[in-house]
Scaffold this active site. Sequence first.
Site, PDB file in Angstrom:
ATOM      1  N   ASP A  90      -7.136  -2.590  -6.770  1.00 47.37           N
ATOM      2  CA  ASP A  90      -7.601  -3.259  -5.559  1.00 47.37           C
ATOM      3  C   ASP A  90      -7.916  -4.706  -5.882  1.00 47.37           C
ATOM      4  O   ASP A  90      -8.247  -5.027  -7.019  1.00 47.37           O
ATOM      5  CB  ASP A  90      -8.852  -2.564  -5.002  1.00 47.37           C
ATOM      6  N   ARG A 109      -3.321   6.561   1.527  1.00 52.89           N
ATOM      7  CA  ARG A 109      -3.804   7.756   2.228  1.00 52.89           C
ATOM      8  C   ARG A 109      -2.812   8.424   3.163  1.00 52.89           C
ATOM      9  O   ARG A 109      -3.073   9.524   3.633  1.00 52.89           O
ATOM     10  CB  ARG A 109      -5.088   7.406   3.000  1.00 52.89           C
ATOM     11  N   ARG A 122       0.820  -1.227   0.000  1.00 55.46           N
ATOM     12  CA  ARG A 122       0.000   0.000   0.000  1.00 55.46           C
ATOM     13  C   ARG A 122       0.847   1.267   0.000  1.00 55.46           C
ATOM     14  O   ARG A 122       0.491   2.249   0.655  1.00 55.46           O
ATOM     15  CB  ARG A 122      -0.938   0.046   1.210  1.00 55.46           C
ATOM     16  N   ARG A 145      -6.999  11.749  -5.181  1.00 55.56           N
ATOM     17  CA  ARG A 145      -8.255  11.057  -4.879  1.00 55.56           C
ATOM     18  C   ARG A 145      -9.420  12.040  -4.873  1.00 55.56           C
ATOM     19  O   ARG A 145     -10.518  11.730  -5.346  1.00 55.56           O
ATOM     20  CB  ARG A 145      -8.120  10.390  -3.520  1.00 55.56           C
ATOM     21  N   TYR A 200     -14.949 -11.760   0.712  1.00 58.77           N
ATOM     22  CA  TYR A 200     -15.694 -10.526   0.430  1.00 58.77           C
ATOM     23  C   TYR A 200     -16.950 -10.815  -0.392  1.00 58.77           C
ATOM     24  O   TYR A 200     -17.990 -10.179  -0.213  1.00 58.77           O
ATOM     25  CB  TYR A 200     -14.797  -9.517  -0.291  1.00 58.77           C
TER      26      TYR A 200
HETATM   27  O1  CP3 Z   1       0.097  -1.675  -2.397  1.00 56.68           O
HETATM   28  C1  CP3 Z   1      -0.324  -0.789  -3.140  1.00 56.68           C
HETATM   29  O2  CP3 Z   1       0.083   0.405  -3.089  1.00 56.68           O
HETATM   30  C2  CP3 Z   1      -1.312  -1.151  -4.239  1.00 56.68           C
HETATM   31  C3  CP3 Z   1      -2.663  -0.883  -4.000  1.00 56.68           C
HETATM   32  C4  CP3 Z   1      -3.552  -1.806  -3.197  1.00 56.68           C
HETATM   33  C5  CP3 Z   1      -4.767  -1.346  -2.658  1.00 56.68           C
HETATM   34  N1  CP3 Z   1      -5.435  -2.413  -2.139  1.00 56.68           N
HETATM   35  C6  CP3 Z   1      -5.237   0.042  -2.713  1.00 56.68           C
HETATM   36  C7  CP3 Z   1      -6.272   0.474  -1.771  1.00 56.68           C
HETATM   37  C8  CP3 Z   1      -3.460  -3.188  -2.928  1.00 56.68           C
HETATM   38  C9  CP3 Z   1      -2.354  -4.170  -3.222  1.00 56.68           C
HETATM   39  C10 CP3 Z   1      -4.672  -3.548  -2.260  1.00 56.68           C
HETATM   40  C11 CP3 Z   1      -4.999  -4.918  -1.858  1.00 56.68           C
HETATM   41  C12 CP3 Z   1      -6.165  -5.184  -1.000  1.00 56.68           C
HETATM   42  N2  CP3 Z   1      -7.383  -4.580  -1.004  1.00 56.68           N
HETATM   43  C13 CP3 Z   1      -6.232  -6.231  -0.072  1.00 56.68           C
HETATM   44  C14 CP3 Z   1      -5.141  -7.244   0.171  1.00 56.68           C
HETATM   45  C15 CP3 Z   1      -4.033  -6.672   0.943  1.00 56.68           C
HETATM   46  C16 CP3 Z   1      -4.313  -6.415   2.367  1.00 56.68           C
HETATM   47  O3  CP3 Z   1      -4.352  -5.224   2.728  1.00 56.68           O
HETATM   48  O4  CP3 Z   1      -4.491  -7.380   3.090  1.00 56.68           O
HETATM   49  C17 CP3 Z   1      -7.498  -6.207   0.535  1.00 56.68           C
HETATM   50  C18 CP3 Z   1      -7.999  -7.127   1.623  1.00 56.68           C
HETATM   51  C19 CP3 Z   1      -8.229  -5.167  -0.096  1.00 56.68           C
HETATM   52  C20 CP3 Z   1      -9.657  -4.794   0.159  1.00 56.68           C
HETATM   53  C21 CP3 Z   1      -9.776  -3.386   0.542  1.00 56.68           C
HETATM   54  N3  CP3 Z   1      -9.599  -2.316  -0.309  1.00 56.68           N
HETATM   55  C22 CP3 Z   1     -10.072  -2.863   1.830  1.00 56.68           C
HETATM   56  C23 CP3 Z   1     -10.326  -3.710   3.062  1.00 56.68           C
HETATM   57  C24 CP3 Z   1     -10.079  -1.457   1.697  1.00 56.68           C
HETATM   58  C25 CP3 Z   1     -10.419  -0.452   2.744  1.00 56.68           C
HETATM   59  C26 CP3 Z   1      -9.150  -0.190   3.485  1.00 56.68           C
HETATM   60  C27 CP3 Z   1      -9.256   0.911   4.473  1.00 56.68           C
HETATM   61  O5  CP3 Z   1      -8.283   1.025   5.217  1.00 56.68           O
HETATM   62  O6  CP3 Z   1     -10.263   1.681   4.496  1.00 56.68           O
HETATM   63  C28 CP3 Z   1      -9.736  -1.136   0.377  1.00 56.68           C
HETATM   64  C29 CP3 Z   1      -9.574   0.216  -0.187  1.00 56.68           C
HETATM   65  C30 CP3 Z   1      -8.196   0.581  -0.638  1.00 56.68           C
HETATM   66  N4  CP3 Z   1      -7.454  -0.160  -1.508  1.00 56.68           N
HETATM   67  C31 CP3 Z   1      -7.462   1.784  -0.335  1.00 56.68           C
HETATM   68  C32 CP3 Z   1      -6.270   1.721  -1.055  1.00 56.68           C
HETATM   69  C33 CP3 Z   1      -5.178   2.758  -1.126  1.00 56.68           C
HETATM   70  C34 CP3 Z   1      -7.961   2.923   0.543  1.00 56.68           C
HETATM   71  C35 CP3 Z   1      -9.003   3.591  -0.274  1.00 56.68           C
HETATM   72  C36 CP3 Z   1      -9.168   5.056  -0.079  1.00 56.68           C
HETATM   73  O7  CP3 Z   1      -8.431   5.854  -0.704  1.00 56.68           O
HETATM   74  O8  CP3 Z   1     -10.117   5.401   0.634  1.00 56.68           O
END
Ligand code: CP3
Length: 353
Positions: free
Chosen positions: A77, A31, A27, A40, A154
């Site tokens: 994502d 943010r 990630r 964003r 999910y």
């Molecule tokens: O690593 C990177 O920079 C690449 C981007 C990336 C994102 N999600 C961007 C993202 C990657 C590799 C993921 C994978 C992902 N997404 C996983 C597996 C990895 C892990 O974290 O275990 C999972 C379970 C998800 C599902 C997901 N997407 C969740 C649970 C959320 C909410 C997270 C939160 O903290 O609110 C997301 C949204 C998400 N995906 C964000 C980002 C940067 C935050 C979104 C925002 O800008 O509001």
Amino acid sequence: MQMLKNDILIRALLRQPVPHTPVWIMRQAGRYLPEYNATRKRAGSFLGLAKNPDFATEVTLQPLARFGLDAAILFSDILTVPDAMGLGLYFAEGEGPKFERPLRDEAAIRALRVPEPRESLGYVIDAVRQIRSALGNSVPLIGFSGSPYTLACYMIEGGGSDDFRTIKSMLYARPDLLHQVLDINARAVIAYLNAQIEAGAQAVMVFDTWGGALSDAAYREFSLEYLRRVIGGLHREWNGEPVPNIVFTKGGGLWLEDIAATGCDAVGLDWTVNIGTARRRIGSRVALQGNLDPAVLFSDRATIRAEAGKVLRNFGSGNGHVFNLGHGISQFTPPEHVGILVDAVHELSRPYH
Ligand code: CP3
């Protein structure tokens, strides 16, 4: 690979010699970076960012402009795949991801199909192409997907969950139905990752975020088996260059030998595992990626350097380590602490190579 100015990530994943340990951060575009939040805002939402290849390219490059990272990771994502299957992904403000049409009955599961990545996920494939060209062979681009089981969590829960009550009920009461979902997911993940590789991803990672919440027997039957199928279906090289893959089961420390036996090139480690112990267990077969506790980044320069030094010392001398956090970076991390970490890994790892 010769064309890459910095190919140490690929070398480390293949357990070849490197001058210092490569580092990237799960990630890394997110943010905690003010410039991410600004983009964003312009895009309107997270999905607005992820579904637009121009925005996705812009935010993928943001952490690389700030820090000496050794890889870029596609901005996307894991939930784009179930979205492409028609489940209707949306983000409720402050509540994380949700699906409009979760898989709640047998008819919905029987109707599930493998999406054609170039059609319903064309925006991801376009982003991969665009990011590769914007990177100009500076550092490699990592593509990724969720694991079949984590995607199923999910898809069946309809969003995040504390106890996985719905999917675990299905797992015990109707294992045949869950296997049906996992079979489709495995085929979808293979097609999706191979399409990313064909579009220019130079390494790929499978995120099994929730496999570690299963019992030993259930992990083997419902997560590991499908990870093995996925790894078996991936391109191992493209255009004459090796394309290494990484499997990360969060909470997977109990099953490291089994994860290594999927045939993957590298195993991701969360922070609960001692990376030196992990190396003794599986380091002759795979590279290791990890495994600093993301909470270390809330501390201070001296502590960050000391804790990064401990991970490097625990791994010890030689090849096959990619430095990373044990899970995604927190949105509350001060950005300058990432710079301290990246520089510390590069500097402190030299004596081990
Ligand atoms: O690593 C990177 O920079 C690449 C981007 C990336 C994102 N999600 C961007 C993202 C990657 C590799 C993921 C994978 C992902 N997404 C996983 C597996 C990895 C892990 O974290 O275990 C999972 C379970 C998800 C599902 C997901 N997407 C969740 C649970 C959320 C909410 C997270 C939160 O903290 O609110 C997301 C949204 C998400 N995906 C964000 C980002 C940067 C935050 C979104 C925002 O800008 O509001």
